[in-house]
Design a protein around this motif. Structure first.
Motif, mmCIF file in Angstrom:
data_model
loop_
_atom_site.group_PDB
_atom_site.id
_atom_site.type_symbol
_atom_site.label_atom_id
_atom_site.label_comp_id
_atom_site.label_asym_id
_atom_site.label_seq_id
_atom_site.Cartn_x
_atom_site.Cartn_y
_atom_site.Cartn_z
ATOM 1 N N THR A 131 0.819 -1.209 0.000
ATOM 2 C CA THR A 131 0.000 0.000 0.000
ATOM 3 C C THR A 131 0.854 1.262 0.000
ATOM 4 O O THR A 131 1.992 1.267 0.473
ATOM 5 C CB THR A 131 -0.935 0.046 1.223
ATOM 6 O OG1 THR A 131 -0.154 0.208 2.423
ATOM 7 C CG2 THR A 131 -1.777 -1.213 1.312
ATOM 8 N N ARG A 132 0.256 2.322 -0.544
ATOM 9 C CA ARG A 132 0.843 3.650 -0.503
ATOM 10 C C ARG A 132 -0.287 4.655 -0.274
ATOM 11 O O ARG A 132 -1.467 4.341 -0.445
ATOM 12 C CB ARG A 132 1.579 3.988 -1.810
ATOM 13 C CG ARG A 132 2.781 3.099 -2.117
ATOM 14 C CD ARG A 132 3.905 3.273 -1.134
ATOM 15 N NE ARG A 132 5.079 2.479 -1.506
ATOM 16 C CZ ARG A 132 5.298 1.232 -1.096
ATOM 17 N NH1 ARG A 132 4.407 0.623 -0.316
ATOM 18 N NH2 ARG A 132 6.386 0.592 -1.454
ATOM 19 N N ASN A 160 -1.300 12.250 2.573
ATOM 20 C CA ASN A 160 -2.730 11.965 2.554
ATOM 21 C C ASN A 160 -2.958 10.580 3.156
ATOM 22 O O ASN A 160 -2.425 9.595 2.650
ATOM 23 C CB ASN A 160 -3.251 12.004 1.118
ATOM 24 C CG ASN A 160 -4.763 12.013 1.054
ATOM 25 O OD1 ASN A 160 -5.431 11.348 1.843
ATOM 26 N ND2 ASN A 160 -5.314 12.759 0.113
ATOM 27 N N PRO A 161 -3.734 10.471 4.234
ATOM 28 C CA PRO A 161 -3.913 9.171 4.879
ATOM 29 C C PRO A 161 -4.809 8.200 4.118
ATOM 30 O O PRO A 161 -5.031 7.076 4.585
ATOM 31 C CB PRO A 161 -4.521 9.534 6.239
ATOM 32 C CG PRO A 161 -5.175 10.846 6.035
ATOM 33 C CD PRO A 161 -4.365 11.563 5.000
ATOM 34 N N GLN A 162 -5.309 8.602 2.945
ATOM 35 C CA GLN A 162 -6.112 7.679 2.143
ATOM 36 C C GLN A 162 -5.192 6.611 1.552
ATOM 37 O O GLN A 162 -4.411 6.875 0.648
ATOM 38 C CB GLN A 162 -6.841 8.423 1.020
ATOM 39 C CG GLN A 162 -7.728 7.520 0.167
ATOM 40 C CD GLN A 162 -8.419 8.273 -0.960
ATOM 41 O OE1 GLN A 162 -8.379 9.502 -1.021
ATOM 42 N NE2 GLN A 162 -9.055 7.539 -1.863
ATOM 43 N N GLU A 163 -5.300 5.403 2.060
ATOM 44 C CA GLU A 163 -4.399 4.312 1.691
ATOM 45 C C GLU A 163 -4.995 3.494 0.546
ATOM 46 O O GLU A 163 -6.198 3.252 0.504
ATOM 47 C CB GLU A 163 -4.172 3.419 2.913
ATOM 48 C CG GLU A 163 -3.148 2.328 2.742
ATOM 49 C CD GLU A 163 -3.012 1.485 4.006
ATOM 50 O OE1 GLU A 163 -1.960 0.868 4.197
ATOM 51 O OE2 GLU A 163 -3.976 1.454 4.807
ATOM 52 N N VAL A 164 -4.137 3.065 -0.377
ATOM 53 C CA VAL A 164 -4.599 2.284 -1.522
ATOM 54 C C VAL A 164 -3.525 1.259 -1.874
ATOM 55 O O VAL A 164 -2.330 1.524 -1.720
ATOM 56 C CB VAL A 164 -4.887 3.212 -2.727
ATOM 57 C CG1 VAL A 164 -3.630 3.933 -3.195
ATOM 58 C CG2 VAL A 164 -5.525 2.455 -3.873
ATOM 59 N N THR A 165 -3.947 0.077 -2.320
ATOM 60 C CA THR A 165 -2.948 -0.889 -2.777
ATOM 61 C C THR A 165 -2.417 -0.443 -4.137
ATOM 62 O O THR A 165 -3.091 0.276 -4.892
ATOM 63 C CB THR A 165 -3.523 -2.309 -2.909
ATOM 64 O OG1 THR A 165 -4.439 -2.355 -4.005
ATOM 65 C CG2 THR A 165 -4.212 -2.751 -1.622
ATOM 66 N N ILE A 166 -1.222 -0.887 -4.456
ATOM 67 C CA ILE A 166 -0.622 -0.522 -5.739
ATOM 68 C C ILE A 166 -1.433 -1.098 -6.901
ATOM 69 O O ILE A 166 -1.570 -0.458 -7.952
ATOM 70 C CB ILE A 166 0.841 -0.992 -5.792
ATOM 71 C CG1 ILE A 166 1.694 -0.160 -4.819
ATOM 72 C CG2 ILE A 166 1.405 -0.883 -7.202
ATOM 73 C CD1 ILE A 166 1.735 1.325 -5.128
ATOM 74 N N LEU A 167 -1.999 -2.271 -6.720
ATOM 75 C CA LEU A 167 -2.827 -2.846 -7.778
ATOM 76 C C LEU A 167 -4.083 -2.008 -7.990
ATOM 77 O O LEU A 167 -4.464 -1.719 -9.137
ATOM 78 C CB LEU A 167 -3.199 -4.291 -7.438
ATOM 79 C CG LEU A 167 -3.986 -5.052 -8.508
ATOM 80 C CD1 LEU A 167 -3.242 -5.065 -9.840
ATOM 81 C CD2 LEU A 167 -4.275 -6.487 -8.041
ATOM 82 N N VAL A 195 3.722 -1.493 3.512
ATOM 83 C CA VAL A 195 2.642 -0.543 3.793
ATOM 84 C C VAL A 195 3.241 0.852 3.932
ATOM 85 O O VAL A 195 4.407 1.013 4.279
ATOM 86 C CB VAL A 195 1.870 -0.901 5.089
ATOM 87 C CG1 VAL A 195 1.082 -2.189 4.915
ATOM 88 C CG2 VAL A 195 2.805 -0.995 6.284
ATOM 89 N N ARG A 196 2.406 1.848 3.659
ATOM 90 C CA ARG A 196 2.820 3.234 3.862
ATOM 91 C C ARG A 196 1.557 4.084 4.016
ATOM 92 O O ARG A 196 0.772 4.208 3.083
ATOM 93 C CB ARG A 196 3.659 3.729 2.686
ATOM 94 C CG ARG A 196 4.168 5.134 2.845
ATOM 95 C CD ARG A 196 5.307 5.248 3.851
ATOM 96 N NE ARG A 196 6.603 4.984 3.267
ATOM 97 C CZ ARG A 196 7.457 4.096 3.756
ATOM 98 N NH1 ARG A 196 7.140 3.374 4.801
ATOM 99 N NH2 ARG A 196 8.639 3.914 3.197
ATOM 100 N N GLN A 197 1.366 4.627 5.220
ATOM 101 C CA GLN A 197 0.202 5.476 5.488
ATOM 102 C C GLN A 197 0.553 6.440 6.614
ATOM 103 O O GLN A 197 0.938 6.003 7.701
ATOM 104 C CB GLN A 197 -1.014 4.638 5.882
ATOM 105 C CG GLN A 197 -2.270 5.466 6.133
ATOM 106 C CD GLN A 197 -3.406 4.637 6.706
ATOM 107 O OE1 GLN A 197 -3.171 3.611 7.347
ATOM 108 N NE2 GLN A 197 -4.633 5.073 6.474
#
Length: 234
Positions: A131-132, A160-167, A195-197
């Protein structure tokens, strides 16, 4: 990415470059803002990452030249504050995107957008579950200016704390760009963070700051910039 091709200059900029800049700030009695990075957290074992977390960094891995350069820069900045009374600020910048990014800088946003607009396969490393969290550049600049004008000397996360997977991120760029590009998978690089958030509690409390531009809105602006850049004659 630059630090892969320029490992020793990366270390020199983070150490010698920061030293010289702090010396100038001391001489001119200037306030000094260090642009640090979420990479000081390495491959984190704490999630989301707050400023009290010391990180999980491999100092001798290929990413270590960048991570440790920034960690040293933070230590040096605080040393100048404590020993010489230099007014210092430290911002830990998480993934940021927006107009004026280099097309070929090797990071995920330029890579994905350039590939999508060019009809090429989007390259996802690993299975894409890492995640990024992506912050739009205008939000980041606002946070940095607020920090610079504040009285706080410790590190502050800006992201931005909105986390999303790279896919998921790759699929979003394909959809927003109208691309038909497929996704291909390649081996995950060594020490790539899982992970990164950012935990931005400190920024909210001290600076009254939080991002205002949503992920898709920011990506539309960034994709438009890349589209114009790619259409422009060299």
């Amino acid at each position: 990415m630059d630090y892969h091709e320029l490992p020793i200059p990366t270390l020199k900029v983070g150490s010698l470059g920061t030293h010289k800049a702090l010396g100038l700030a001391k001489e001119k009695n200037a306030r000094f803002l260090l642009a640090s990075t979420s990479e000081v957290y390495g491959d984190p074992l704490v999630h989301p990452q707050n400023e009290e977390y010391w990180g999980n960094v491999n100092p001798i891995g290929p990413r270590g030249v960048y991570d440790e350069a920034k960690r040293f820069a933070e230590a040096l900045t605080m040393a100048y504050h404590r020993a010489h009374g230099v007014e210092t600020r430290i911002v830990r910048i998480f993934n940021t995107h927006g107009p004026r990014m280099r097309l070929n800088d090797g990071r995920v946003v330029p890579n994905f957008i350039s590939q999508a607009l060019g009809g090429e396969p989007l390259t996802v490393y690993g299975d894409g579950s890492q995640t990024r969290s992506f912050c739009y550049v205008s939000d980041l600049v606002e946070g940095m200016v607020r920090l610079l004008r504040s009285d706080y000397t410790g590190p502050v996360n800006c992201g931005n704390p909105q986390e999303v997977t790279i896919l998921e991120f790759a699929r979003t760029i394909i959809r927003l760009s109208g691309s038909k590009s497929p996704i291909v998978f390649r081996p995950l690089p060594e020490d790539d963070p899982k992970v990164r958030q950012p935990d931005i509690t400190r920024a909210r409390k001290l600076l009254g700051w939080e991002p205002r531009v949503g992920l898709e809105e920011g990506l539309r602006r960034t994709i438009a910039f890349f589209g114009e850049k790619l259409r422009r004659p060299a």
